[in-house]
Design an enzyme around this catalytic site. Structure first.
Site, short mmCIF file in Angstrom:
data_model
loop_
_atom_site.label_atom_id
_atom_site.label_comp_id
_atom_site.label_asym_id
_atom_site.label_seq_id
_atom_site.Cartn_x
_atom_site.Cartn_y
_atom_site.Cartn_z
N GLU A 15 39.28 -9.34 -7.97
CA GLU A 15 39.61 -10.77 -7.87
C GLU A 15 40.88 -11.15 -8.65
O GLU A 15 40.87 -12.10 -9.43
CB GLU A 15 38.39 -11.58 -8.33
CG GLU A 15 37.15 -11.27 -7.52
CD GLU A 15 35.91 -12.05 -7.93
OE1 GLU A 15 36.02 -12.94 -8.78
OE2 GLU A 15 34.82 -11.73 -7.43
N GLU A 41 30.62 -6.60 -0.53
CA GLU A 41 29.58 -7.48 -1.12
C GLU A 41 29.04 -8.50 -0.12
O GLU A 41 28.83 -9.65 -0.44
CB GLU A 41 30.15 -8.23 -2.33
CG GLU A 41 30.79 -7.36 -3.39
CD GLU A 41 31.35 -8.16 -4.55
OE1 GLU A 41 30.98 -9.34 -4.71
OE2 GLU A 41 32.14 -7.60 -5.33
#
Ligand code: G3I
Length: 349
Positions: free
Chosen positions: A156, A263
């Site tokens: 991220e 995910e």
């Protein structure tokens, strides 16, 4: 005008994936294990305390061929306030994976959200920050060398709306791009074989963020970082526009690297106000899962690293902390396959 390699590859993948399937909304009475119907590794995230539950462990063993520690291989678990490391929980997960012949995926080494006291309180006169950073990465990666098949080295790093790269303790101390190139080099130094990933979220929802993610990947490659995989988390909702996941995968695949849907979950609760009924929410959820399965299956085999669901049973989802009624995963609380699991399986065909 010469088309870039990315444009040619990406266009081909995007165009080739435009058929829709009828989505049955009834929960299947039986479904073959997810790992048996896919032409690529299928994963889930796991927690060491859940593995003590025989029903949970049996479902993981039956359904997947790869596991990702949901939180216990992160700094927040490993690094104590005094800077000491603990590995009891990740070692339990590694032992479970080894015993069951399941691949182990490492998540995650460097994440802007994690800034443990062990680093914040570092006595830099005694231990330079760069030394502690390298020591952390080489110790953790080295501990699981030969078992971990891939690492989310940097997680991220792109700003939410795609306006550049996030600021973090790591970027402040070691440089905006340099802290990332260092992380990849340290990971490669500790493990010559693991696939080393850059991982991020909302790449299907936000094309501007996806473009910045790919620009960062190219900047890392240009800087000589041993970046060898791209992870797209795919936390999404049933309101995601049709084709968004196919377009995102085609774009991300344009760099030619292995891809990890790392995910995935599809949250009906977060979209509740956008649909007229539960049935429509679940139809949207099934459609999104089917599209992800279809799009990932259409990638070249060398780019299909793995498809990881962020949990198997609804009750185990992190999203339950936000809304206890959420039902984002493939299996119900009793471990029975849901309609979206059947849709995902059909999307593979
Ligand atoms: O289990 C312990 C409990 O014993 C203890 O009392 C409590 C004290 O805080 O912590 C509990 O552990 C929590 C753990 O989830 C299990 O519920 C941790 O505090 C909490 O930080 C951890 O949150 C995880 C989060 O990442 C932060 O690591 C979530 O489970 C996990 O689903 C979430 O996953 C992230 C990915 O890593 C990156 N992409 C987004 C995704 C969702 O946020």
């Amino acid at each position: 005008m010469t088309l870039s390699r990315r444009a040619v590859l990406g266009a081909g993948l995007a165009l080739s994936a435009c058929d829709h399937r009828e989505l049955s909304l009834t929960a299947p009475s039986h479904l073959p294990p997810l790992k048996d119907v896919a032409q690529f590794p299928v994963g889930t995230c796991v927690r060491s305390d859940f593995l003590a539950d025989p029903a949970y462990a049996a479902l993981v063993e039956a359904q997947v061929s790869q596991v990702t520690p949901e939180w216990e291989m992160k700094m927040e678990y490993i690094v104590g306030d005094d800077g000491a490391f603990r590995f009891d929980a990740p070692d339990k997960i590694a032992a479970f994976a080894k015993a069951k012949g399941i691949r182990l995926f490492g998540h995650t080494l460097v994440w802007y959200i994690q800034k443990p006291k062990g680093f914040l309180n570092l006595d830099e006169a005694k231990t330079p920050f760069a030394t502690a950073y390298r020591n952390y990465i080489t110790t953790v990666v080295g501990r699981y060398r030969g078992q971990v098949v891939g690492w989310d080295v940097v997680n991220e790093a792109v700003a939410d709306e795609g306006d550049g790269w996030r600021d973090s303790l790591w970027s402040q101390k070691l440089g905006k791009l340099e802290h990332m190139t260092l992380a990849f080099h340290h990971a490669r130094e500790a493990d010559p074989d693991a696939v080393l990933f850059l991982n991020d979220f909302y790449l299907e929802l936000k094309p501007k963020k996806r473009a910045e993610f790919l620009r960062l990947a190219e900047a890392l490659l240009k800087a000589g970082a041993p970046l060898t995989g791209l992870g797209t988390q795919t936390h999404c909702g049933p309101e995601l526009p049709p084709g968004a996941i196919k377009a995102a995968l085609a774009d991300i695949a344009s760099l030619g690297l292995p891809i990890h849907i790392s995910e995935m979950d599809v949250s009906p609760a977060r979209a509740r106000g956008l649909f007229k009924s539960r049935a429509e929410l679940e139809a949207g959820q099934a459609r999104v899962y089917a599209e992800a399965a279809e799009a990932f299956s259409q990638l070249p085999a060398r780019q299909r690293f793995a498809f990881t669901h962020w949990g198997l049973r609804d009750k185990d989802s992190w999203l339950k902390h936000e809304d206890p009624t959420d039902t984002p995963l493939m299996f119900d609380d009793q471990g029975r396959p849901k309609a979206c699991a059947a849709a995902w399986e059909r999307g593979l065909r």
